[in-house]
Design a protein around this motif. Sequence first.
Motif, PDB file in Angstrom:
ATOM      1  N   LEU A   1      29.251  32.265  36.429  1.00 59.82           N
ATOM      2  CA  LEU A   1      29.742  31.271  35.513  1.00 59.82           C
ATOM      3  C   LEU A   1      31.150  31.642  35.169  1.00 59.82           C
ATOM      4  O   LEU A   1      31.742  32.668  34.687  1.00 59.82           O
ATOM      5  N   ILE A   2      31.957  30.644  35.282  1.00 59.04           N
ATOM      6  CA  ILE A   2      33.535  30.705  35.269  1.00 59.04           C
ATOM      7  C   ILE A   2      33.968  29.812  34.169  1.00 59.04           C
ATOM      8  O   ILE A   2      33.524  28.431  34.051  1.00 59.04           O
ATOM      9  N   ASP A   3      34.922  30.271  33.208  1.00 57.77           N
ATOM     10  CA  ASP A   3      35.303  29.560  32.251  1.00 57.77           C
ATOM     11  C   ASP A   3      36.189  28.416  32.764  1.00 57.77           C
ATOM     12  O   ASP A   3      36.997  28.740  34.008  1.00 57.77           O
ATOM     13  N   GLU A   4      36.360  27.178  32.192  1.00 56.00           N
ATOM     14  CA  GLU A   4      37.185  26.405  32.766  1.00 56.00           C
ATOM     15  C   GLU A   4      38.818  26.497  32.923  1.00 56.00           C
ATOM     16  O   GLU A   4      39.162  26.104  33.752  1.00 56.00           O
ATOM     17  N   ALA A   5      39.110  27.165  32.154  1.00 52.13           N
ATOM     18  CA  ALA A   5      40.433  27.719  32.140  1.00 52.13           C
ATOM     19  C   ALA A   5      40.752  28.656  33.313  1.00 52.13           C
ATOM     20  O   ALA A   5      42.088  28.571  33.875  1.00 52.13           O
ATOM     21  N   VAL A   6      39.783  29.077  33.856  1.00 49.15           N
ATOM     22  CA  VAL A   6      39.978  30.349  35.142  1.00 49.15           C
ATOM     23  C   VAL A   6      40.106  29.137  36.201  1.00 49.15           C
ATOM     24  O   VAL A   6      41.067  29.432  37.076  1.00 49.15           O
ATOM     25  N   ALA A   7      39.115  28.199  36.140  1.00 45.42           N
ATOM     26  CA  ALA A   7      39.169  27.433  37.301  1.00 45.42           C
ATOM     27  C   ALA A   7      40.300  26.499  37.692  1.00 45.42           C
ATOM     28  O   ALA A   7      40.752  25.887  38.703  1.00 45.42           O
ATOM     29  N   ALA A   8      40.899  26.183  36.228  1.00 44.31           N
ATOM     30  CA  ALA A   8      41.982  25.523  36.457  1.00 44.31           C
ATOM     31  C   ALA A   8      43.498  25.965  36.706  1.00 44.31           C
ATOM     32  O   ALA A   8      44.306  25.228  36.831  1.00 44.31           O
ATOM     33  N   ALA A   9      43.458  27.404  36.768  1.00 43.75           N
ATOM     34  CA  ALA A   9      44.578  28.150  36.917  1.00 43.75           C
ATOM     35  C   ALA A   9      45.214  27.978  38.392  1.00 43.75           C
ATOM     36  O   ALA A   9      44.146  27.924  39.236  1.00 43.75           O
ATOM     37  N   PRO A  10      46.499  27.941  38.714  1.00 43.06           N
ATOM     38  CA  PRO A  10      46.974  27.703  39.931  1.00 43.06           C
ATOM     39  C   PRO A  10      46.563  28.924  40.765  1.00 43.06           C
ATOM     40  O   PRO A  10      46.059  29.026  41.718  1.00 43.06           O
ATOM     41  N   HIS A  11      46.607  30.193  40.120  1.00 45.57           N
ATOM     42  CA  HIS A  11      46.361  31.360  40.732  1.00 45.57           C
ATOM     43  C   HIS A  11      46.012  32.560  39.634  1.00 45.57           C
ATOM     44  O   HIS A  11      46.498  32.428  38.361  1.00 45.57           O
ATOM     45  N   VAL A  12      44.919  33.404  39.848  1.00 43.51           N
ATOM     46  CA  VAL A  12      44.500  34.280  39.161  1.00 43.51           C
ATOM     47  C   VAL A  12      44.265  35.620  39.596  1.00 43.51           C
ATOM     48  O   VAL A  12      44.171  35.464  40.849  1.00 43.51           O
ATOM     49  N   LEU A  13      44.634  36.755  38.870  1.00 47.58           N
ATOM     50  CA  LEU A  13      44.200  38.073  39.412  1.00 47.58           C
ATOM     51  C   LEU A  13      42.828  38.575  38.820  1.00 47.58           C
ATOM     52  O   LEU A  13      42.505  38.470  37.543  1.00 47.58           O
ATOM     53  N   VAL A  14      41.837  38.933  39.830  1.00 49.39           N
ATOM     54  CA  VAL A  14      40.781  39.294  39.561  1.00 49.39           C
ATOM     55  C   VAL A  14      40.383  40.804  40.054  1.00 49.39           C
ATOM     56  O   VAL A  14      41.058  41.247  40.994  1.00 49.39           O
ATOM     57  N   GLY A  15      39.323  41.648  39.783  1.00 47.12           N
ATOM     58  CA  GLY A  15      38.882  42.753  40.254  1.00 47.12           C
ATOM     59  C   GLY A  15      38.890  42.408  41.975  1.00 47.12           C
ATOM     60  O   GLY A  15      38.552  41.521  42.384  1.00 47.12           O
ATOM     61  N   SER A  16      38.968  43.750  42.678  1.00 44.40           N
ATOM     62  CA  SER A  16      38.701  43.700  44.363  1.00 44.40           C
ATOM     63  C   SER A  16      37.509  44.378  44.605  1.00 44.40           C
ATOM     64  O   SER A  16      36.957  44.359  45.794  1.00 44.40           O
ATOM     65  N   GLY A  17      36.903  44.873  43.308  1.00 50.95           N
ATOM     66  CA  GLY A  17      35.448  45.495  43.591  1.00 50.95           C
ATOM     67  C   GLY A  17      35.875  47.004  43.453  1.00 50.95           C
ATOM     68  O   GLY A  17      34.899  47.974  43.555  1.00 50.95           O
ATOM     69  N   ARG A  18      36.910  47.288  43.406  1.00 49.55           N
ATOM     70  CA  ARG A  18      37.432  48.880  43.101  1.00 49.55           C
ATOM     71  C   ARG A  18      38.356  48.719  42.004  1.00 49.55           C
ATOM     72  O   ARG A  18      39.180  47.920  41.903  1.00 49.55           O
ATOM     73  N   ARG A  19      38.570  49.950  41.511  1.00 48.30           N
ATOM     74  CA  ARG A  19      39.734  50.108  40.580  1.00 48.30           C
ATOM     75  C   ARG A  19      40.906  50.104  41.237  1.00 48.30           C
ATOM     76  O   ARG A  19      41.866  49.722  40.375  1.00 48.30           O
ATOM     77  N   ARG A  20      41.261  50.615  42.259  1.00 47.58           N
ATOM     78  CA  ARG A  20      42.413  50.575  43.195  1.00 47.58           C
ATOM     79  C   ARG A  20      42.777  49.191  43.818  1.00 47.58           C
ATOM     80  O   ARG A  20      41.788  48.927  44.725  1.00 47.58           O
ATOM     81  N   GLY A  21      43.325  48.303  43.217  1.00 47.61           N
ATOM     82  CA  GLY A  21      43.371  46.947  43.720  1.00 47.61           C
ATOM     83  C   GLY A  21      42.892  45.988  42.997  1.00 47.61           C
ATOM     84  O   GLY A  21      42.001  45.920  42.314  1.00 47.61           O
ATOM     85  N   LYS A  22      43.585  44.839  43.084  1.00 48.11           N
ATOM     86  CA  LYS A  22      42.974  43.477  42.785  1.00 48.11           C
ATOM     87  C   LYS A  22      43.220  42.335  43.582  1.00 48.11           C
ATOM     88  O   LYS A  22      43.810  42.392  44.686  1.00 48.11           O
ATOM     89  N   LEU A  23      42.498  41.223  43.451  1.00 42.79           N
ATOM     90  CA  LEU A  23      42.477  40.042  44.397  1.00 42.79           C
ATOM     91  C   LEU A  23      43.531  39.162  43.508  1.00 42.79           C
ATOM     92  O   LEU A  23      43.384  38.835  42.396  1.00 42.79           O
ATOM     93  N   ILE A  24      44.177  38.203  44.198  1.00 46.63           N
ATOM     94  CA  ILE A  24      44.984  37.167  43.679  1.00 46.63           C
ATOM     95  C   ILE A  24      44.566  35.862  44.485  1.00 46.63           C
ATOM     96  O   ILE A  24      44.643  35.989  45.689  1.00 46.63           O
ATOM     97  N   LEU A  25      44.135  35.052  43.766  1.00 46.86           N
ATOM     98  CA  LEU A  25      43.634  33.659  44.456  1.00 46.86           C
ATOM     99  C   LEU A  25      43.681  32.516  43.631  1.00 46.86           C
ATOM    100  O   LEU A  25      43.780  32.718  42.451  1.00 46.86           O
ATOM    101  N   PRO A  26      43.721  31.178  44.170  1.00 47.24           N
ATOM    102  CA  PRO A  26      43.648  30.154  43.453  1.00 47.24           C
ATOM    103  C   PRO A  26      42.355  29.998  42.455  1.00 47.24           C
ATOM    104  O   PRO A  26      41.280  30.450  42.881  1.00 47.24           O
ATOM    105  N   GLY A  27      42.606  29.755  41.337  1.00 46.54           N
ATOM    106  CA  GLY A  27      41.379  29.914  40.388  1.00 46.54           C
ATOM    107  C   GLY A  27      40.336  28.827  40.690  1.00 46.54           C
ATOM    108  O   GLY A  27      39.084  29.339  40.588  1.00 46.54           O
ATOM    109  N   GLY A  28      40.666  27.745  41.267  1.00 42.81           N
ATOM    110  CA  GLY A  28      39.602  26.794  41.644  1.00 42.81           C
ATOM    111  C   GLY A  28      38.629  27.217  42.857  1.00 42.81           C
ATOM    112  O   GLY A  28      37.549  26.716  42.986  1.00 42.81           O
ATOM    113  N   LEU A  29      39.188  28.144  43.709  1.00 40.62           N
ATOM    114  CA  LEU A  29      38.385  28.623  44.816  1.00 40.62           C
ATOM    115  C   LEU A  29      37.206  29.475  44.220  1.00 40.62           C
ATOM    116  O   LEU A  29      36.270  29.421  44.946  1.00 40.62           O
TER     117      LEU A  29
END
Length: 189
Positions: A146-174
Motif C-alpha cells: 500500500l502506497i500513500d498517494e503523496a509517495v506515488a506523486a513524488a518525482p523521486h523518493v528515498l527508501v530503504g535498500s533492504g539493508r541499514r547500510r544504503g538506500k534506494l532513490i527512485l521515482p515515486g510513481g515507479l
Amino acid sequence: MIQPSSTAPPFGRFEEAWPAATRPGLLPEPVAAALEQWRGSASLDSVLVVDTDPEVADTAAFCAAYDVPLDASANCVVIAAKRGQDVTYAACVALATTRVDVNKAVRKHLGARKASFAPMDVAVTETGMEYGGISPVGLPQGWPLLIDEAVAAAPHVLVGSGRRRGKLILPGGLLSRLPNAEVVAGLAG
C-alpha cells in the motif's frame, strides 16, 4: 568486470550513487532479485543505490547527515493484519513527514479486524531484509503493498535498500508498478 560510473542523485549529499542493478553487492538477495526482474526495462536505470553509514540509518539522522529533505524520504513499514486466526502481512509506504494510519485506513483496506505493526523479528524473517532498512522493492510474493498517494506523486523518493547500510532513490510513481502495489488515498496523514 568494469564498475559503472557514479550517477548524480536528484537530491542529497552522497559520495557516490549508482544504478542499483549494477551494484547487487550493496543489496540483500530479495531486492537484487526484484531488480533483476526489471532487466531490460527503461525503469531499471532510474533506480539508484547509495552506500551510507548504517549508524545513521534512522530517518531523521539520515536526512540530517546526508542533506535529504524529509519530504523526499519515505518509510516502508510491515503490518500484521488479523481476521480471526488468519494473519496477512502487508507493507505500507508513506513520506517521512507523515504516519501510516494503521488503525483505520490500513485495517479497513485489508478487511482486517485488527492491524498493527509487525514485530521486528517477524518483519526481518519474512522479508529477508534488515530492520531499519526494509524496502518496498523485493517484498515477499503475494504481500499487499500500500502506497500513500503523496509517495506515488513524488518525482523521486528515498527508501530503504533492504539493508541499514544504503538506500534506494527512485521515482515515486515507479513504486506503484511493483507487484501487488496499490496507491491508497488517505493511507497516511
